[in-house]
Design a protein around this motif. Structure first.
Motif, mmCIF file in Angstrom:
data_model
loop_
_atom_site.group_PDB
_atom_site.id
_atom_site.type_symbol
_atom_site.label_atom_id
_atom_site.label_comp_id
_atom_site.label_asym_id
_atom_site.label_seq_id
_atom_site.Cartn_x
_atom_site.Cartn_y
_atom_site.Cartn_z
ATOM 1 N N ASP A 1 26.314 19.906 58.793
ATOM 2 C CA ASP A 1 24.957 20.424 58.987
ATOM 3 C C ASP A 1 25.029 21.792 59.674
ATOM 4 O O ASP A 1 25.549 22.731 59.104
ATOM 5 C CB ASP A 1 24.112 19.426 59.790
ATOM 6 N N ASN A 2 24.565 21.880 60.923
ATOM 7 C CA ASN A 2 24.567 23.158 61.642
ATOM 8 C C ASN A 2 25.695 23.245 62.660
ATOM 9 O O ASN A 2 25.589 23.980 63.648
ATOM 10 C CB ASN A 2 23.224 23.380 62.347
ATOM 11 N N ARG B 1 27.819 24.579 67.700
ATOM 12 C CA ARG B 1 26.591 24.618 66.917
ATOM 13 C C ARG B 1 26.326 26.043 66.436
ATOM 14 O O ARG B 1 26.691 27.016 67.094
ATOM 15 C CB ARG B 1 25.422 24.135 67.759
ATOM 16 N N TRP C 1 27.373 30.479 55.283
ATOM 17 C CA TRP C 1 26.761 29.399 56.080
ATOM 18 C C TRP C 1 26.137 29.936 57.357
ATOM 19 O O TRP C 1 25.039 29.544 57.741
ATOM 20 C CB TRP C 1 27.834 28.362 56.410
ATOM 21 N N SER D 1 20.194 30.237 56.216
ATOM 22 C CA SER D 1 19.835 28.828 56.306
ATOM 23 C C SER D 1 19.791 28.245 54.893
ATOM 24 O O SER D 1 19.240 28.870 53.991
ATOM 25 C CB SER D 1 18.467 28.674 56.983
ATOM 26 N N GLU E 1 17.968 26.013 53.684
ATOM 27 C CA GLU E 1 16.633 25.644 53.216
ATOM 28 C C GLU E 1 15.884 26.839 52.642
ATOM 29 O O GLU E 1 15.339 26.785 51.550
ATOM 30 C CB GLU E 1 15.810 25.018 54.346
#
Length: 485
Positions: A404-405, A422, A474, A478, A480
């Motif tokens: 994920d992040n 993160r 990455w 983002s 999304e």
């Protein structure tokens, strides 16, 4: 009495101040004692020493009388100074942590030392209260928390701290403590400390007399020398074990709301409080011996301050835990950080470069040994095999993954390190290439975070160029909405 009114530290602070000043004069006094001629050690020298001690006592008392602290108008305020009066006003919103510790003197009087650290603090704590009661330390923490949460002053009283609800608690097990002690690198610290001491006082140590006492060793066998060296290292190892046992005994981790609280120690009890919001990365380290036994050490990399034992921003979260417990404990205390077993490995065309680098390090040892101790020194050529194995293991243990992040980097120099960071904690990422890497479509990748005063970087050499581009993509966008994170 409200905590906001000016207070002095405990009178024990005078003893600590006196001891600190005496400590600063110890080395000059020893040097003067040894290098001074006998004629100088007369009544005037004794009078001078007595006067110096009296002056130090007076200054210690005056410093205690002039040192006051209180909270007012959203600031933690300190005034001190004998000749020059100094004032330090610290805005409460800048205060990040309140760390407590207790040396032998504080423990005798049931007191603690409090260090207040700010987000932009330097190498030292912003403010230090050398001797106050545990209740006063808790009241300060309550008062600062109340100001930050904009609670009314009436809710902060100088009474016993109210009972807090149960929170996740980790306590080091006796077996883990023993593993931490017996597999630490403290032996090198002890040997270095002994060497430093001998180098500083070599003029005053009667080496010739000591050598004469052991003159019989000049005709001793090689086996006896090996035994003596082994005994020296064994004693250093035992001393390092004792040091680690005393340092990390009663090691406890509490998660209290948005803070991680760590306490440990026997002779010097220490408590560190780290806001979770300050944590920049997690570092899981396995030295070769601990890796063989299936254990890891987990560090927190935090922003600013001097949370670490050595004054750095690296703080041990778990001294020694089994490999399978890393995932479990992180999910309890820091669930936003996850360890992934499977990572993207380096391309096979990188392996030779890793092996060559380690073999070159072996040659740094082989060449001087072969020339100085010829022909027996030629046996050191076998270190090339060590270099080949070391290079292969380094290549094999290096990799990366994205969850994920979160970015995970794994690499090895001597110890195997796994970095969890993160995306929103990454300060910058970069990649470089040299002529030889470019021909093989390889890159060196580096991630920088805000840790301590100067920051910290983690890098992997000889990554596949396409993998580096994936990580750049990455970090830059983002998934999304294809916008900058």
């Amino acid at each position: 009495m409200m905590i906001f009114k000016p207070k002095r530290i405990h009178p024990v602070g005078m003893i600590l101040s006196f001891a600190k000043m005496i400590k600063s004069y110890i080395i000059p006094a020893i040097i003067f004692f040894f290098v001074g001629v006998e004629e100088t050690f007369n009544i005037y020298f004794i009078i001078g020493a007595i006067c110096l001690v009296v002056i130090i006592v007076i200054v210690s008392v005056l410093e205690w009388l002039k040192f006051t602290y209180w909270i007012e108008d959203g600031e933690f305020r300190i005034e001190h100074g004998v000749i020059v009066k100094k004032k330090r006003y610290i805005p409460i919103e800048r205060i990040q942590t309140i760390n407590t510790s207790a040396g032998i003197v504080q423990q005798i009087f049931r007191l603690v030392k409090v260090q207040i650290e700010t987000a932009g603090g330097g190498l030292e704590a912003e403010a230090v209260l050398t001797a106050i009661s545990k209740n006063e330390a808790d009241e300060i923490e309550q008062a600062l928390s109340a100001y930050k949460n904009q609670l009314p002053e009436e809710s902060i009283v100088e009474s016993e701290v109210v009972d807090k609800p149960e929170h996740p608690t980790y306590k080091i097990k006796p077996r883990e403590l023993f593993v931490a002690a017996s597999t630490s690198s403290g032996i090198g610290v002890i040997i270095s400390a002994v060497a430093a001491f001998l180098s500083q006082f070599e003029e005053f140590i009667p080496f010739e007399q000591l050598l004469n006492r052991f003159e019989f060793l000049t005709n001793a066998s090689f086996t006896l020398y090996v035994i003596l060296v082994f005994l020296a290292f064994f004693i250093a190892w035992i001393l390092s074990i004792i040091g680690v046992l005393l340092k990390y005994a009663f090691f406890t981790v509490h998660k209290v709301e948005d803070d991680i609280k760590i306490s440990r120690g026997i002779f010097e009890k220490r408590q560190i409080s780290i806001p979770i919001a300050r944590i920049q990365a997690i570092r899981v380290v396995q030295n070769p011996l601990r890796q063989l036994l299936g254990y890891s050490t987990v560090y927190i990399e935090s922003a600013g301050g001097t949370a670490g034992d050595d004054g750095s921003a690296s703080t041990i979260l778990f001294p020694v835990i089994s490999k399978k417990e890393v995932v479990e404990l992180l999910s309890i205390y820091l669930p936003s950080f996850k360890v992934k077993e499977e990572v993207h490995s380096l391309p096979k065309r990188s392996m030779l470069r890793y092996i060559i680098r380690k073999c070159l390090l072996s040659l740094v040892i082989i060449i001087p040994l072969s020339s100085l101790f010829f022909p027996w020194g030629l046996l050191s050529v076998s270190l090339l095999l060590v270099g080949i194995y070391w290079g292969y293991q380094t290549f094999n243990d290096t990799g990366w993954s994205v969850i994920d992040n979160q970015l995970q980097l794994t690499y090895r120099f001597v110890s195997k390190s796994t970095i969890l960071v993160r995306k929103n904690r990454i300060q910058s990422i970069s990649h470089t290439k040299n002529f030889f890497q470019d021909k093989k479509l390889l890159r060196s990748f580096k991630v920088s975070i805000k840790s301590g005063i100067l920051g910290k970087s983690f890098s992997i050499k000889d990554m596949d160029a396409d993998d580096v581009e994936k990580l750049l993509s990455w970090y830059s966008y983002s998934p999304e909405n294809k916008t900058r994170h």
